[in-house]
Design a protein around this motif. Structure first.
Motif, PDB file in Angstrom:
ATOM      1  N   ARG A  72       0.832  -1.209   0.000  1.00 44.07           N
ATOM      2  CA  ARG A  72       0.000   0.000   0.000  1.00 44.07           C
ATOM      3  C   ARG A  72       0.866   1.259   0.000  1.00 44.07           C
ATOM      4  NH1 ARG A  72      -5.095   1.510   0.608  1.00 44.07           N
ATOM      5  NH2 ARG A  72      -5.600   3.455   1.665  1.00 44.07           N
ATOM      6  N   PHE A  73       1.943   1.233   0.764  1.00 44.62           N
ATOM      7  CA  PHE A  73       2.856   2.386   0.811  1.00 44.62           C
ATOM      8  C   PHE A  73       3.537   2.593  -0.535  1.00 44.62           C
ATOM      9  CE2 PHE A  73       7.291   3.777   1.311  1.00 44.62           C
ATOM     10  CZ  PHE A  73       7.085   5.059   1.816  1.00 44.62           C
ATOM     11  N   VAL A  74       4.077   1.519  -1.107  1.00 48.00           N
ATOM     12  CA  VAL A  74       4.822   1.612  -2.363  1.00 48.00           C
ATOM     13  C   VAL A  74       3.949   2.108  -3.505  1.00 48.00           C
ATOM     14  CG1 VAL A  74       5.995   0.229  -4.133  1.00 48.00           C
ATOM     15  CG2 VAL A  74       6.544  -0.101  -1.728  1.00 48.00           C
ATOM     16  N   THR A  75       2.685   1.697  -3.514  1.00 51.64           N
ATOM     17  CA  THR A  75       1.800   2.017  -4.639  1.00 51.64           C
ATOM     18  C   THR A  75       1.053   3.336  -4.484  1.00 51.64           C
ATOM     19  OG1 THR A  75       0.053   0.662  -3.616  1.00 51.64           O
ATOM     20  CG2 THR A  75       1.455  -0.393  -5.280  1.00 51.64           C
ATOM     21  N   THR A  76       1.033   3.917  -3.280  1.00 48.25           N
ATOM     22  CA  THR A  76       0.245   5.136  -3.073  1.00 48.25           C
ATOM     23  C   THR A  76       1.075   6.343  -2.665  1.00 48.25           C
ATOM     24  OG1 THR A  76      -0.241   4.567  -0.752  1.00 48.25           O
ATOM     25  CG2 THR A  76      -1.798   3.797  -2.437  1.00 48.25           C
ATOM     26  N   HIS A  77       2.224   6.135  -2.045  1.00 52.16           N
ATOM     27  CA  HIS A  77       3.000   7.272  -1.550  1.00 52.16           C
ATOM     28  C   HIS A  77       3.752   7.926  -2.709  1.00 52.16           C
ATOM     29  CE1 HIS A  77       5.701   9.740   0.853  1.00 52.16           C
ATOM     30  NE2 HIS A  77       4.962   9.451   1.917  1.00 52.16           N
ATOM     31  N   PRO A  78       3.630   9.245  -2.869  1.00 47.95           N
ATOM     32  CA  PRO A  78       4.277   9.927  -4.007  1.00 47.95           C
ATOM     33  C   PRO A  78       5.807   9.882  -3.980  1.00 47.95           C
ATOM     34  CG  PRO A  78       3.364  11.527  -2.449  1.00 47.95           C
ATOM     35  CD  PRO A  78       2.850  10.180  -2.037  1.00 47.95           C
ATOM     36  N   LYS A  79       6.412   9.743  -2.812  1.00 50.58           N
ATOM     37  CA  LYS A  79       7.872   9.699  -2.702  1.00 50.58           C
ATOM     38  C   LYS A  79       8.353   8.328  -2.228  1.00 50.58           C
ATOM     39  CE  LYS A  79       8.811  14.616  -1.973  1.00 50.58           C
ATOM     40  NZ  LYS A  79       9.499  15.604  -1.109  1.00 50.58           N
ATOM     41  N   ALA A  80       7.636   7.280  -2.635  1.00 50.44           N
ATOM     42  CA  ALA A  80       7.968   5.930  -2.174  1.00 50.44           C
ATOM     43  C   ALA A  80       9.389   5.539  -2.551  1.00 50.44           C
ATOM     44  CB  ALA A  80       6.968   4.922  -2.749  1.00 50.44           C
ATOM     45  N   ASN A  81       9.817   5.823  -3.785  1.00 48.42           N
ATOM     46  CA  ASN A  81      11.160   5.441  -4.228  1.00 48.42           C
ATOM     47  C   ASN A  81      12.244   6.099  -3.372  1.00 48.42           C
ATOM     48  OD1 ASN A  81      10.009   3.932  -6.211  1.00 48.42           O
ATOM     49  ND2 ASN A  81      10.580   5.259  -7.904  1.00 48.42           N
ATOM     50  N   TYR A  82      12.024   7.366  -3.018  1.00 47.69           N
ATOM     51  CA  TYR A  82      12.981   8.098  -2.192  1.00 47.69           C
ATOM     52  C   TYR A  82      13.136   7.437  -0.827  1.00 47.69           C
ATOM     53  CZ  TYR A  82      14.730  11.845   0.842  1.00 47.69           C
ATOM     54  OH  TYR A  82      15.436  12.565   1.753  1.00 47.69           O
ATOM     55  N   TRP A  83      12.011   7.122  -0.187  1.00 46.57           N
ATOM     56  CA  TRP A  83      12.052   6.533   1.154  1.00 46.57           C
ATOM     57  C   TRP A  83      12.553   5.099   1.133  1.00 46.57           C
ATOM     58  CZ3 TRP A  83      12.247   9.669   4.955  1.00 46.57           C
ATOM     59  CH2 TRP A  83      11.592  10.895   4.897  1.00 46.57           C
ATOM     60  N   VAL A  84      12.223   4.361   0.064  1.00 44.92           N
ATOM     61  CA  VAL A  84      12.714   2.989  -0.056  1.00 44.92           C
ATOM     62  C   VAL A  84      14.232   2.984  -0.184  1.00 44.92           C
ATOM     63  CG1 VAL A  84      12.774   0.951  -1.547  1.00 44.92           C
ATOM     64  CG2 VAL A  84      10.588   2.003  -0.977  1.00 44.92           C
ATOM     65  N   ARG A  85      14.781   3.926  -0.954  1.00 45.54           N
ATOM     66  CA  ARG A  85      16.242   4.009  -1.096  1.00 45.54           C
ATOM     67  C   ARG A  85      16.901   4.324   0.247  1.00 45.54           C
ATOM     68  NH1 ARG A  85      20.037   8.113  -2.168  1.00 45.54           N
ATOM     69  NH2 ARG A  85      21.930   7.323  -3.174  1.00 45.54           N
ATOM     70  N   LEU A  86      16.319   5.244   0.997  1.00 50.46           N
ATOM     71  CA  LEU A  86      16.874   5.561   2.316  1.00 50.46           C
ATOM     72  C   LEU A  86      16.809   4.349   3.248  1.00 50.46           C
ATOM     73  CD1 LEU A  86      15.619   9.184   3.153  1.00 50.46           C
ATOM     74  CD2 LEU A  86      17.857   8.454   2.305  1.00 50.46           C
ATOM     75  N   LEU A  87      15.682   3.631   3.204  1.00 49.40           N
ATOM     76  CA  LEU A  87      15.553   2.429   4.031  1.00 49.40           C
ATOM     77  C   LEU A  87      16.590   1.398   3.625  1.00 49.40           C
ATOM     78  CD1 LEU A  87      14.064   0.693   6.136  1.00 49.40           C
ATOM     79  CD2 LEU A  87      12.483  -0.013   4.305  1.00 49.40           C
ATOM     80  N   LEU A  88      16.816   1.272   2.325  1.00 49.46           N
ATOM     81  CA  LEU A  88      17.791   0.308   1.819  1.00 49.46           C
ATOM     82  C   LEU A  88      19.195   0.654   2.318  1.00 49.46           C
ATOM     83  CD1 LEU A  88      18.104  -2.162  -0.024  1.00 49.46           C
ATOM     84  CD2 LEU A  88      18.413  -0.603  -1.943  1.00 49.46           C
ATOM     85  N   ILE A  89      19.553   1.940   2.276  1.00 52.89           N
ATOM     86  CA  ILE A  89      20.863   2.365   2.773  1.00 52.89           C
ATOM     87  C   ILE A  89      21.001   2.071   4.260  1.00 52.89           C
ATOM     88  CG2 ILE A  89      22.314   4.393   3.239  1.00 52.89           C
ATOM     89  CD1 ILE A  89      21.235   5.598   0.609  1.00 52.89           C
ATOM     90  N   PHE A  90      19.939   2.354   5.025  1.00 56.79           N
ATOM     91  CA  PHE A  90      19.956   2.086   6.469  1.00 56.79           C
ATOM     92  C   PHE A  90      20.134   0.604   6.752  1.00 56.79           C
ATOM     93  CE2 PHE A  90      17.548   0.896  10.302  1.00 56.79           C
ATOM     94  CZ  PHE A  90      18.284   1.585  11.262  1.00 56.79           C
ATOM     95  N   ILE A  91      19.375  -0.238   6.041  1.00 54.07           N
ATOM     96  CA  ILE A  91      19.463  -1.689   6.238  1.00 54.07           C
ATOM     97  C   ILE A  91      20.868  -2.191   5.908  1.00 54.07           C
ATOM     98  CG2 ILE A  91      18.675  -3.927   5.325  1.00 54.07           C
ATOM     99  CD1 ILE A  91      15.907  -2.654   5.020  1.00 54.07           C
ATOM    100  N   LEU A  92      21.438  -1.674   4.830  1.00 52.63           N
ATOM    101  CA  LEU A  92      22.785  -2.084   4.438  1.00 52.63           C
ATOM    102  C   LEU A  92      23.808  -1.695   5.492  1.00 52.63           C
ATOM    103  CD1 LEU A  92      22.661  -1.233   0.636  1.00 52.63           C
ATOM    104  CD2 LEU A  92      23.047  -3.503   1.605  1.00 52.63           C
ATOM    105  N   LEU A  93      23.688  -0.478   6.037  1.00 52.94           N
ATOM    106  CA  LEU A  93      24.621  -0.028   7.072  1.00 52.94           C
ATOM    107  C   LEU A  93      24.519  -0.899   8.321  1.00 52.94           C
ATOM    108  CD1 LEU A  93      24.256   3.850   6.756  1.00 52.94           C
ATOM    109  CD2 LEU A  93      26.290   2.490   6.211  1.00 52.94           C
ATOM    110  N   VAL A  94      23.285  -1.188   8.743  1.00 52.47           N
ATOM    111  CA  VAL A  94      23.075  -2.048   9.924  1.00 52.47           C
ATOM    112  C   VAL A  94      23.643  -3.440   9.674  1.00 52.47           C
ATOM    113  CG1 VAL A  94      21.345  -3.181  11.373  1.00 52.47           C
ATOM    114  CG2 VAL A  94      21.068  -0.778  10.743  1.00 52.47           C
ATOM    115  N   ALA A  95      23.384  -3.973   8.465  1.00 54.56           N
ATOM    116  CA  ALA A  95      23.870  -5.315   8.131  1.00 54.56           C
ATOM    117  C   ALA A  95      25.397  -5.359   8.112  1.00 54.56           C
ATOM    118  CB  ALA A  95      23.313  -5.747   6.769  1.00 54.56           C
TER     119      ALA A  95
END
Length: 268
Positions: free
Chosen positions: A230-253
């Motif tokens: 629902r977030f990915v398909t409706t949020h206008p800046k979904a790609n931006y936030w997904v990229r930030l989440l991806l960077i955070f996950i990578l740093l934690v990992a």
């Protein structure tokens, strides 16, 4: 009542871990780190946890793919990625079952350095991660051959241990394949679902699944997937936030799998 409380706590841990993992796996990847940790909390051996985790991954990736797919990411159009990924998954799952309890230090370091490479790719050309496109992407020539070879390795890694495979797929599909984020996410979910089918069958055959825990995780992961879609398909800046989440996950990992956190604690 005293015997019931530990059971409730264990299931609550599984539900929370599964829900959050469902969200993370759908929009980025590496949610299996949470579910495997939750199973470890219940003292489930590594081999059993690896198999138990596959049930939820199967159901949530199927649910996510059905919600995000488009005409350009069907099974027929992606057979050239599906076949090498499946082949690699069979080899990886066989290796995981054969080894049983893996050498965790060696495995953790390998995952850590892989995530470090993925972080480097994610940080290159940020605009590539923010673009959107409704047009099917045709990949040809040497790039196609390279992706086939890479996804044999990705499939083997995913068959061996699920944690982090979604992140690797997403980075390769966007940074190397040239797909936009939404399309790459749909392809990632489809490939993760398919590569887990042979792995799941092998783990069932070898009785490497704790079914009660598997069903609790699976249900909560599917719910998390619905929230993420629902977030990915409706949020206008979904790609931006997904990229930030991806960077955070990578740093934690990277901090976790390379033992940086443990080293810092020892220093101070």
């Amino acid at each position: 009542m005293e015997n019931l409380l530990p059971l409730l706590i264990e299931n609550l841990v599984l539900i929370v871990a599964g829900f959050v993992a469902g969200i993370i796996n759908t929009v980025a990847g590496s949610g299996s780190v949470l579910t495997l940790s939750a199973l470890s909390f219940q003292s489930v051996p590594t081999g059993l946890a690896n198999g138990t985790n596959r049930v939820g991954v199967l159901l949530q990736t199927l649910a996510g793919y059905r919600s995000l797919r488009s005409s350009s990411v069907g099974v027929r159009s992606l057979w050239w990625l599906i076949l090498p990924t499946t082949l690699g998954a069979i080899l990886g799952a066989e290796l995981a079952i054969y080894l049983g309890k893996v050498n965790e230090i060696w495995l953790n370091r390998s995952i850590g350095f892989t995530m470090l490479l993925m972080l480097f790719l994610v940080l290159q050309n940020p605009q590539r991660w923010l673009k959107e496109s409704d047009k099917p992407l045709e990949i040809r020539g040497i790039k196609k051959i390279m992706l086939v070879l890479l996804f044999v390795l990705v499939g083997a890694y995913g068959g061996f241990v699920q944690a982090g495979v979604g992140v690797i797929m997403l980075v390769l599909l966007v940074a190397f394949g040239g797909y936009d984020m939404k399309t790459a996410n749909a392809i990632k979910l489809l490939l993760t679902f398919i590569l887990n089918i042979p792995a799941f069958i092998l783990f069932v055959y070898e009785k490497q699944i704790v079914w009660q825990a598997a069903f609790v995780l699976a249900i909560s992961q599917v719910v998390g997937t619905w929230v993420a879609v629902r977030f990915v398909t409706t949020h206008p800046k979904a790609n931006y936030w997904v990229r930030l989440l991806l960077i955070f996950i990578l740093l934690v990992a990277i901090v976790h799998f390379l033992g940086i956190g443990t080293w810092l604690v020892q220093q101070f």
